[in-house]
Design a protein around this motif. Structure first.
Motif, mmCIF file in Angstrom:
data_model
loop_
_atom_site.group_PDB
_atom_site.id
_atom_site.type_symbol
_atom_site.label_atom_id
_atom_site.label_comp_id
_atom_site.label_asym_id
_atom_site.label_seq_id
_atom_site.Cartn_x
_atom_site.Cartn_y
_atom_site.Cartn_z
ATOM 1 N N GLU A 85 6.132 18.917 0.784
ATOM 2 C CA GLU A 85 6.572 20.118 1.495
ATOM 3 C C GLU A 85 7.200 19.797 2.852
ATOM 4 O O GLU A 85 7.420 20.686 3.673
ATOM 5 C CB GLU A 85 5.413 21.098 1.649
ATOM 6 N N GLY A 86 7.479 18.513 3.080
ATOM 7 C CA GLY A 86 8.175 18.131 4.297
ATOM 8 C C GLY A 86 7.301 17.878 5.504
ATOM 9 O O GLY A 86 7.819 17.658 6.607
ATOM 10 N N ASN A 87 5.979 17.891 5.332
ATOM 11 C CA ASN A 87 5.080 17.604 6.442
ATOM 12 C C ASN A 87 5.100 16.109 6.749
ATOM 13 O O ASN A 87 4.763 15.282 5.896
ATOM 14 C CB ASN A 87 3.654 18.051 6.110
ATOM 15 N N GLU A 88 5.477 15.771 7.967
ATOM 16 C CA GLU A 88 5.569 14.373 8.361
ATOM 17 C C GLU A 88 4.181 13.740 8.442
ATOM 18 O O GLU A 88 3.212 14.383 8.844
ATOM 19 C CB GLU A 88 6.254 14.254 9.724
ATOM 20 N N PHE A 89 4.095 12.475 8.062
ATOM 21 C CA PHE A 89 2.877 11.700 8.280
ATOM 22 C C PHE A 89 3.258 10.236 8.416
ATOM 23 O O PHE A 89 4.330 9.816 7.985
ATOM 24 C CB PHE A 89 1.841 11.919 7.167
ATOM 25 N N ASP A 90 2.394 9.469 9.056
ATOM 26 C CA ASP A 90 2.652 8.055 9.286
ATOM 27 C C ASP A 90 1.726 7.188 8.453
ATOM 28 O O ASP A 90 0.543 7.521 8.290
ATOM 29 C CB ASP A 90 2.449 7.691 10.768
ATOM 30 N N VAL A 91 2.253 6.096 7.949
ATOM 31 C CA VAL A 91 1.436 5.081 7.294
ATOM 32 C C VAL A 91 1.283 3.935 8.291
ATOM 33 O O VAL A 91 2.247 3.229 8.589
ATOM 34 C CB VAL A 91 2.072 4.583 5.985
ATOM 35 N N LEU A 92 0.088 3.771 8.828
ATOM 36 C CA LEU A 92 -0.156 2.806 9.871
ATOM 37 C C LEU A 92 -0.423 1.424 9.271
ATOM 38 O O LEU A 92 -0.635 1.287 8.067
ATOM 39 C CB LEU A 92 -1.352 3.233 10.722
ATOM 40 N N THR A 93 -0.440 0.417 10.107
ATOM 41 C CA THR A 93 -0.793 -0.929 9.662
ATOM 42 C C THR A 93 -2.297 -1.012 9.422
ATOM 43 O O THR A 93 -3.064 -0.291 10.048
ATOM 44 C CB THR A 93 -0.398 -1.971 10.708
ATOM 45 N N PRO A 116 -3.936 2.009 5.431
ATOM 46 C CA PRO A 116 -4.536 1.207 4.373
ATOM 47 C C PRO A 116 -5.842 0.576 4.860
ATOM 48 O O PRO A 116 -6.015 0.316 6.054
ATOM 49 C CB PRO A 116 -3.482 0.125 4.099
ATOM 50 N N TYR A 117 -6.742 0.335 3.933
ATOM 51 C CA TYR A 117 -7.998 -0.321 4.295
ATOM 52 C C TYR A 117 -7.741 -1.753 4.752
ATOM 53 O O TYR A 117 -6.711 -2.356 4.391
ATOM 54 C CB TYR A 117 -8.964 -0.319 3.112
ATOM 55 N N PRO A 118 -8.655 -2.324 5.536
ATOM 56 C CA PRO A 118 -8.494 -3.721 5.954
ATOM 57 C C PRO A 118 -8.275 -4.628 4.744
ATOM 58 O O PRO A 118 -8.978 -4.533 3.737
ATOM 59 C CB PRO A 118 -9.826 -4.026 6.657
ATOM 60 N N GLY A 119 -7.252 -5.481 4.843
ATOM 61 C CA GLY A 119 -6.936 -6.382 3.744
ATOM 62 C C GLY A 119 -5.922 -5.842 2.768
ATOM 63 O O GLY A 119 -5.371 -6.598 1.955
ATOM 64 N N ASP A 120 -5.647 -4.517 2.807
ATOM 65 C CA ASP A 120 -4.633 -3.948 1.925
ATOM 66 C C ASP A 120 -3.240 -4.177 2.508
ATOM 67 O O ASP A 120 -3.085 -4.526 3.685
ATOM 68 C CB ASP A 120 -4.880 -2.454 1.725
ATOM 69 N N ASP A 121 -2.229 -3.950 1.693
ATOM 70 C CA ASP A 121 -0.849 -4.223 2.075
ATOM 71 C C ASP A 121 -0.138 -2.920 2.438
ATOM 72 O O ASP A 121 -0.065 -1.996 1.621
ATOM 73 C CB ASP A 121 -0.121 -4.913 0.925
ATOM 74 N N GLN A 122 0.397 -2.846 3.656
ATOM 75 C CA GLN A 122 1.052 -1.632 4.115
ATOM 76 C C GLN A 122 2.285 -1.296 3.268
ATOM 77 O O GLN A 122 2.469 -0.141 2.864
ATOM 78 C CB GLN A 122 1.446 -1.769 5.584
ATOM 79 N N GLU A 123 3.125 -2.276 2.981
ATOM 80 C CA GLU A 123 4.345 -2.008 2.219
ATOM 81 C C GLU A 123 4.021 -1.529 0.806
ATOM 82 O O GLU A 123 4.695 -0.633 0.272
ATOM 83 C CB GLU A 123 5.222 -3.254 2.169
ATOM 84 N N ALA A 124 2.985 -2.096 0.219
ATOM 85 C CA ALA A 124 2.578 -1.649 -1.118
ATOM 86 C C ALA A 124 2.066 -0.211 -1.077
ATOM 87 O O ALA A 124 2.320 0.575 -2.000
ATOM 88 C CB ALA A 124 1.509 -2.581 -1.676
ATOM 89 N N GLU A 125 1.356 0.135 -0.011
ATOM 90 C CA GLU A 125 0.851 1.501 0.109
ATOM 91 C C GLU A 125 1.997 2.480 0.314
ATOM 92 O O GLU A 125 2.001 3.580 -0.257
ATOM 93 C CB GLU A 125 -0.140 1.588 1.274
ATOM 94 N N VAL A 126 2.984 2.110 1.110
ATOM 95 C CA VAL A 126 4.157 2.965 1.298
ATOM 96 C C VAL A 126 4.879 3.177 -0.037
ATOM 97 O O VAL A 126 5.272 4.305 -0.378
ATOM 98 C CB VAL A 126 5.101 2.354 2.344
ATOM 99 N N ALA A 127 5.035 2.129 -0.810
ATOM 100 C CA ALA A 127 5.683 2.252 -2.120
ATOM 101 C C ALA A 127 4.890 3.167 -3.042
ATOM 102 O O ALA A 127 5.465 3.968 -3.788
ATOM 103 C CB ALA A 127 5.851 0.866 -2.743
#
Length: 236
Positions: free
Chosen positions: A226-234, A189-200
């Motif tokens: 298609e099952g490709n793993e990716f991470d949502v960082l802080t 997420p961009y600076p100032g955005d919320d990680q949990e909201a982006e995951v949702a």
């Protein structure tokens, strides 16, 4: 990018790309262009993470490197082989690009000169094998603020809305995903955005939760349709 030895593989890719090396913690090697300031889309940086598992199958995600002339392509191939890359046969046949593998066997291509990639930097494109390029374009086009440049039944092409940096391309393949990807995308997420909201938001687009044995970590592991793993960082 997973590796048995993040430091050694990091040195290879830093030399290959002309990028700088740092390490945020043991077992992690971070690569980025000199003077890079996040979130500048001029580059997609590389984090190399030590894992115990060796590579067993052809990667579904790989990078293609850009060149500016036939001489540049030949010189780059020679330099990469001197650094430890080896020729790789993925069934490409007689093609104008050169397929190599890095010292841990990760496939990548050194492309012939193409006008579309003249301003991408050393990485021309991140390539993802997939079953349905149109579906992948819908998900990733909504997941990121990148622009869809082209989509057909066989491939899809995205790039930053700023018109800089590498492309992201999805190519149709009949191969089925069988193991965890050793090369994958991370989103932040961009600076100032919320990680949990982006995951949702990403879950609502079709992403699903995956357990890779990550334990209690500050990022969230998801998989695309298609099952490709990716991470949502802080946010950073």
């Amino acid at each position: 990018m997973n590796a048995l030895d993040d430091s050694a593989l990091g040195r290879f890719w830093a030399e290959a790309l002309g990028w700088t090396i740092s390490s945020e913690e043991p077992g992690v090697t971070n690569l980025e262009p000199e003077g890079f300031v996040y979130p500048d889309p001029v580059a997609v940086c590389i984090d190399i993470i030590t894992v115990p598992e060796p590579k067993t199958v052809k990667n579904r995600v790989h990078v293609d490197l850009a060149t500016t002339s036939a001489a540049h392509q030949a010189d780059l191939v020679a330099r990469l082989q001197a650094l430890g890359a080896t020729p790789a046969d993925v069934g490409q046949g007689d093609v104008p690009w050169v397929v190599l593998a890095d010292p841990e066997g990760n496939e990548f291509c050194v492309l012939e000169p193409r006008p579309i990639y003249r301003d991408t930097g050393p990485i021309a494109v991140v390539v993802v094998d997939c079953i349905d390029p149109r579906a992948m374009a819908r998900f990733w086009g909504a997941a990121m603020d990148w622009i869809l440049h082209e989509v057909t039944d066989d491939h899809a092409v995205l790039r930053s809305a700023k018109g800089v940096g590498p492309y992201l391309e999805f190519f149709r393949t009949s191969d089925v995903k069988t193991v965890k990807n050793r090369v994958h995308l991370d989103v932040r997420p961009y600076p100032g955005d919320d990680q949990e909201a982006e995951v949702a938001r990403l879950r609502a687009l079709g992403a699903t939760d995956v357990d890779l044995g990550q334990g209690d970590v500050p990022w969230t592991c998801l998989a695309d349709p298609e099952g490709n793993e990716f991470d949502v960082l802080t946010p950073r």
